[in-house]
Design an enzyme around this catalytic site. Sequence first.
Site, PDB file in Angstrom:
ATOM      1  N   PHE A 130       0.849  -1.183   0.000  1.00  0.00           N
ATOM      2  CA  PHE A 130       0.000   0.000   0.000  1.00  0.00           C
ATOM      3  C   PHE A 130       0.895   1.247   0.000  1.00  0.00           C
ATOM      4  O   PHE A 130       1.820   1.350   0.807  1.00  0.00           O
ATOM      5  CB  PHE A 130      -0.894  -0.023   1.238  1.00  0.00           C
ATOM      6  CG  PHE A 130      -2.025   0.957   1.203  1.00  0.00           C
ATOM      7  CD1 PHE A 130      -3.231   0.624   0.616  1.00  0.00           C
ATOM      8  CD2 PHE A 130      -1.883   2.223   1.759  1.00  0.00           C
ATOM      9  CE1 PHE A 130      -4.276   1.528   0.594  1.00  0.00           C
ATOM     10  CE2 PHE A 130      -2.924   3.133   1.736  1.00  0.00           C
ATOM     11  CZ  PHE A 130      -4.129   2.779   1.148  1.00  0.00           C
ATOM     12  N   ASP A 199       2.012  -5.075   8.549  1.00  0.00           N
ATOM     13  CA  ASP A 199       0.813  -4.255   8.458  1.00  0.00           C
ATOM     14  C   ASP A 199      -0.391  -5.192   8.317  1.00  0.00           C
ATOM     15  O   ASP A 199      -0.453  -5.993   7.375  1.00  0.00           O
ATOM     16  CB  ASP A 199       0.916  -3.301   7.260  1.00  0.00           C
ATOM     17  CG  ASP A 199      -0.227  -2.289   7.239  1.00  0.00           C
ATOM     18  OD1 ASP A 199      -1.327  -2.619   7.739  1.00  0.00           O
ATOM     19  OD2 ASP A 199      -0.031  -1.182   6.710  1.00  0.00           O
ATOM     20  N   TYR A 224     -10.852   0.984  10.450  1.00  0.00           N
ATOM     21  CA  TYR A 224     -12.100   1.297   9.730  1.00  0.00           C
ATOM     22  C   TYR A 224     -12.416   0.328   8.600  1.00  0.00           C
ATOM     23  O   TYR A 224     -13.393   0.514   7.908  1.00  0.00           O
ATOM     24  CB  TYR A 224     -12.062   2.733   9.189  1.00  0.00           C
ATOM     25  CG  TYR A 224     -10.841   3.087   8.363  1.00  0.00           C
ATOM     26  CD1 TYR A 224     -10.732   2.666   7.044  1.00  0.00           C
ATOM     27  CD2 TYR A 224      -9.802   3.835   8.892  1.00  0.00           C
ATOM     28  CE1 TYR A 224      -9.619   2.990   6.292  1.00  0.00           C
ATOM     29  CE2 TYR A 224      -8.685   4.159   8.156  1.00  0.00           C
ATOM     30  CZ  TYR A 224      -8.593   3.735   6.852  1.00  0.00           C
ATOM     31  OH  TYR A 224      -7.496   4.036   6.105  1.00  0.00           O
ATOM     32  N   LYS A 225     -11.590  -0.698   8.405  1.00  0.00           N
ATOM     33  CA  LYS A 225     -11.878  -1.678   7.343  1.00  0.00           C
ATOM     34  C   LYS A 225     -12.689  -2.820   7.941  1.00  0.00           C
ATOM     35  O   LYS A 225     -13.850  -2.639   8.283  1.00  0.00           O
ATOM     36  CB  LYS A 225     -10.562  -2.120   6.700  1.00  0.00           C
ATOM     37  CG  LYS A 225      -9.902  -0.958   5.940  1.00  0.00           C
ATOM     38  CD  LYS A 225      -8.523  -1.287   5.420  1.00  0.00           C
ATOM     39  CE  LYS A 225      -7.966  -0.079   4.662  1.00  0.00           C
ATOM     40  NZ  LYS A 225      -6.525  -0.164   4.446  1.00  0.00           N
ATOM     41  N   ARG A 391     -12.315  -4.980  -7.323  1.00  0.00           N
ATOM     42  CA  ARG A 391     -12.006  -5.547  -6.017  1.00  0.00           C
ATOM     43  C   ARG A 391     -13.290  -5.731  -5.217  1.00  0.00           C
ATOM     44  O   ARG A 391     -14.096  -4.806  -5.106  1.00  0.00           O
ATOM     45  CB  ARG A 391     -11.062  -4.586  -5.304  1.00  0.00           C
ATOM     46  CG  ARG A 391     -10.331  -5.144  -4.131  1.00  0.00           C
ATOM     47  CD  ARG A 391      -9.290  -4.162  -3.655  1.00  0.00           C
ATOM     48  NE  ARG A 391      -9.892  -2.982  -3.055  1.00  0.00           N
ATOM     49  CZ  ARG A 391      -9.374  -2.318  -2.018  1.00  0.00           C
ATOM     50  NH1 ARG A 391      -8.239  -2.695  -1.488  1.00  0.00           N
ATOM     51  NH2 ARG A 391      -9.977  -1.265  -1.524  1.00  0.00           N
TER      52      ARG A 391
HETATM   53  C1  LIG Z   1      -5.866   0.977   4.343  1.00  0.00           C
HETATM   54  C2  LIG Z   1      -4.406   0.855   4.546  1.00  0.00           C
HETATM   55  C3  LIG Z   1      -3.687   1.867   5.163  1.00  0.00           C
HETATM   56  C4  LIG Z   1      -4.394   3.131   5.582  1.00  0.00           C
HETATM   57  O1  LIG Z   1      -3.590   3.993   6.277  1.00  0.00           O
HETATM   58  P1  LIG Z   1      -4.237   5.313   6.911  1.00  0.00           P
HETATM   59  O2  LIG Z   1      -3.156   5.894   7.697  1.00  0.00           O
HETATM   60  O3  LIG Z   1      -5.433   4.888   7.709  1.00  0.00           O
HETATM   61  O4  LIG Z   1      -4.711   6.179   5.784  1.00  0.00           O
HETATM   62  C5  LIG Z   1      -2.335   1.682   5.375  1.00  0.00           C
HETATM   63  N1  LIG Z   1      -1.717   0.548   4.967  1.00  0.00           N
HETATM   64  C6  LIG Z   1      -2.388  -0.441   4.357  1.00  0.00           C
HETATM   65  C7  LIG Z   1      -1.681  -1.673   3.945  1.00  0.00           C
HETATM   66  C8  LIG Z   1      -3.751  -0.311   4.110  1.00  0.00           C
HETATM   67  O5  LIG Z   1      -4.413  -1.278   3.487  1.00  0.00           O
END
Ligand SMILES: *Cc1c(COP(=O)(O)O)cnc(C)c1O
Length: 432
Positions: A130, A199, A224-225, A391
């Site tokens: 990401f 992560d 939030y996911k 997705r």
């Molecule tokens: C969704 C996601 C994030 C989101 O990071 P924020 O700081 O909440 O914007 C970070 N890393 C991964 C791998 C994600 O899927």
Amino acid sequence: MTLDDCKRLDAQDPLAALRANFILPEGVIYLDGNSLGVLPRAAPARIAEVVTKEWGEGLIRSWNTASWFDLPQRLGDKLARLVGVGPGEVVCTDSTSVNLYKVLFAALSQVLEATGDTRRRTVVSERSNFPTDLYIAESICRERGFTLKLIEARELPAVLTDEVAVLMLTHVNYRTGAMHDMKAITAAAHAAGALTVWDLAHSAGAVPVALADAGADFAIGCGYKYLNGGPGAPAFVWAHPRHVDRFAQPLSGWFGHAAPFEFTPHYRPASGVSRYLCGTQPIVALAGLECGLDSVLAAEPLAGGRGAMAVLREKSLALTDAFIALVEARCPGRFTLVTPRAHAERGSQVCLALTEGAVGGGAYAMVQALIARGVIGDFRAGDARMPDILRFGFTPLYVGFEDVWNAVEQMVQMLEAEQWKLPEFNQKLAVT
Ligand SMILES: *Cc1c(COP(=O)(O)O)cnc(C)c1O
């Protein structure tokens, strides 16, 4: 597989009752819980109570009387049950990006001080990680004189040389839904003398995670996911007990101080993971996250002692298997499966690429046309290395087998009507 089969699977599903714990809009099949989880039914009243009673009436007293002060730790203890670690090892706070900054910095300090080995100057991550993770790592590497090396997953473990300080991976890939073997990769990293930062943004609440069993070093993840904590909900952070007290994280704010209300001029980190807090905590947002965590832990009483994630995983795999089978049977030749077929390598999402026109071939417009039909998934753009992706995330708490059938039925109709060609579905929105 027929519609009747799907209805039968729903009727036999021990988790089916959990859907009532959420507020889902009429006519929507929600396959985007991997981007923003659904609103738990308990959240509006709980958030209103925090605002009107705890803030409105309790005012400053609520830091003590409503237990605001230890909310990050209390929520961390709930989260710990979902990622295979003990109470007192996790705090819920800040964003995933900010927490990554803290743990990656701490991990690099650990390597530098523990080994004094000046050759270990590389951080390894995946090119398809990401982007925010890579951006944060780039910045830390620049500041601290490390090199960020981006690899493809197939290059593991060969890239783990004695120059590597930290291996920073996302457990389940956000684009492809491919899942790493955390235990094997952590062991390979340790054998090479490197630490691991995981992560769990697409893992916590989505797949069983066993951080302690894997011997992982540091982990962060998103609220939030799959944890349904609400837009921008606080994230979480974990550091293995063998590391946690050895280094202060770099964002040394007063909430991570050993005695914040002594107001002393010098920083002294709290013991344990509380040192990973920084400033004053977002109490209203934490209240929303607690409702989200409870919505996942509601599966625990149905799990017969196996833990919430064990039963959620069974249903998640059955849902994604059914979706893959139905897409392949009913849309033959149209899509290429990007997500691994093997259960051990798959998260809780299914990603499809177009068989023809892998980039710029209409995947974005197809997602928009499906959203107009009430099937909410999302789109991730490709490039020279990766195809455009449709997705679909499957959250077993509120998605059923009939939903899977109906989603594919809408896809079939959308393709037959060639709706992706319509101009209204070809206008790029700010958030995809
Ligand atoms: C969704 C996601 C994030 C989101 O990071 P924020 O700081 O909440 O914007 C970070 N890393 C991964 C791998 C994600 O899927």
